[in-house]
Design a protein around this motif. Sequence first.
Motif, short mmCIF file in Angstrom:
data_model
loop_
_atom_site.label_atom_id
_atom_site.label_comp_id
_atom_site.label_asym_id
_atom_site.label_seq_id
_atom_site.Cartn_x
_atom_site.Cartn_y
_atom_site.Cartn_z
N VAL A 180 0.87 -1.17 0.00
CA VAL A 180 0.00 0.00 0.00
C VAL A 180 0.91 1.22 0.00
O VAL A 180 1.84 1.31 0.80
CB VAL A 180 -0.92 0.02 1.24
N LEU A 181 0.63 2.14 -0.93
CA LEU A 181 1.44 3.35 -1.07
C LEU A 181 0.62 4.59 -0.77
O LEU A 181 -0.58 4.62 -1.02
CB LEU A 181 1.97 3.48 -2.50
N GLU A 182 1.30 5.61 -0.33
CA GLU A 182 0.68 6.92 -0.19
C GLU A 182 0.41 7.43 -1.62
O GLU A 182 1.22 7.22 -2.51
CB GLU A 182 1.67 7.84 0.52
N PHE A 183 -0.71 8.08 -1.83
CA PHE A 183 -1.04 8.59 -3.17
C PHE A 183 -0.37 9.95 -3.34
O PHE A 183 -0.67 10.89 -2.62
CB PHE A 183 -2.56 8.71 -3.32
N THR B 263 -5.91 9.15 1.14
CA THR B 263 -5.97 8.48 -0.15
C THR B 263 -4.70 7.66 -0.38
O THR B 263 -3.59 8.13 -0.12
CB THR B 263 -6.14 9.50 -1.30
N CYS B 264 -4.88 6.43 -0.86
CA CYS B 264 -3.71 5.59 -1.08
C CYS B 264 -3.89 4.73 -2.33
O CYS B 264 -4.97 4.66 -2.92
CB CYS B 264 -3.44 4.72 0.13
N VAL B 265 -2.79 4.13 -2.73
CA VAL B 265 -2.77 3.24 -3.89
C VAL B 265 -2.45 1.84 -3.37
O VAL B 265 -1.41 1.62 -2.76
CB VAL B 265 -1.72 3.67 -4.93
N ILE B 266 -3.38 0.92 -3.62
CA ILE B 266 -3.16 -0.48 -3.24
C ILE B 266 -2.55 -1.17 -4.45
O ILE B 266 -3.18 -1.25 -5.52
CB ILE B 266 -4.47 -1.16 -2.82
N LEU C 224 -0.98 -3.73 -10.88
CA LEU C 224 -1.59 -2.43 -11.06
C LEU C 224 -1.93 -1.82 -9.73
O LEU C 224 -1.97 -2.50 -8.71
CB LEU C 224 -2.80 -2.48 -12.01
N GLY C 225 -2.13 -0.51 -9.74
CA GLY C 225 -2.47 0.22 -8.53
C GLY C 225 -3.95 0.54 -8.52
O GLY C 225 -4.50 0.93 -9.55
N ALA C 226 -4.60 0.38 -7.39
CA ALA C 226 -6.02 0.70 -7.24
C ALA C 226 -6.15 1.81 -6.21
O ALA C 226 -5.69 1.66 -5.07
CB ALA C 226 -6.79 -0.54 -6.79
N LEU C 227 -6.75 2.92 -6.63
CA LEU C 227 -6.95 4.04 -5.72
C LEU C 227 -8.03 3.71 -4.70
O LEU C 227 -9.07 3.14 -5.06
CB LEU C 227 -7.40 5.28 -6.49
N ALA C 228 -7.80 4.06 -3.45
CA ALA C 228 -8.79 3.88 -2.39
C ALA C 228 -8.83 5.14 -1.55
O ALA C 228 -7.81 5.82 -1.39
CB ALA C 228 -8.44 2.67 -1.54
N ASP C 229 -10.01 5.45 -1.01
CA ASP C 229 -10.13 6.63 -0.15
C ASP C 229 -9.29 6.48 1.11
O ASP C 229 -8.67 7.42 1.57
CB ASP C 229 -11.59 6.85 0.25
N SER C 230 -9.27 5.27 1.65
CA SER C 230 -8.43 4.98 2.81
C SER C 230 -8.35 3.47 2.99
O SER C 230 -9.26 2.74 2.60
CB SER C 230 -9.01 5.61 4.08
N VAL C 231 -7.23 3.03 3.55
CA VAL C 231 -7.07 1.62 3.89
C VAL C 231 -7.42 1.49 5.37
O VAL C 231 -7.02 2.31 6.18
CB VAL C 231 -5.64 1.13 3.60
N GLN C 232 -8.22 0.47 5.69
CA GLN C 232 -8.67 0.28 7.06
C GLN C 232 -7.70 -0.62 7.84
O GLN C 232 -6.89 -0.15 8.58
CB GLN C 232 -10.07 -0.32 7.09
#
Length: 162
Positions: A31-34, A78-81, A94-102
């Motif tokens: 998981v990366l910081e966007f 916001t992060c990139v999974i 590939l990277g999937a944008l998410a509002d937040s990782v829980q």
Amino acid sequence: MATATAEATQYLTFKLEEEVFALDISKVREVLEFSSVTKVPRTPEFMRGVINLRGSVVPVVDLRLKFGMTRTEKTVNTCVIIVEVSFENESMVLGALADSVQEVIELEPEKIEPAPSIGMQLRTDFIKGMGKRDEEFIIILEIDKIFTAEELAFAQEATQAA
């Protein structure tokens, strides 16, 4: 005599708008910081662009747009999974944008209900099931089925173009 029980599976949970989704942890690389993405011309709207991941070009998709929601806006959460998607006997990162990782949770098979049948018009084959934790439903995604082969080909082309 011991009875065989199905193993609990670990899932990474994340939010898109107000809904909680989950991916099988075995499909998640990191998981990366966007920060920012480089837009690639003539790609579908949900294809936000590409990022440089330690020297590799990785396409980034906006799951909110793919699911008919509003575009993901950049916030502090916001992060990139980074996930590995399998299609046609190949795998692609590939990277999937998410509002937040829980968090990472464990769900036993009996805590997962089958995906709801919504009728013939709506495609729900990418929903592996509905996990239940306390009173909250978690939509468990089948990452390999979210994108069509054509969409993944677009993503691969975008990677090569960059």
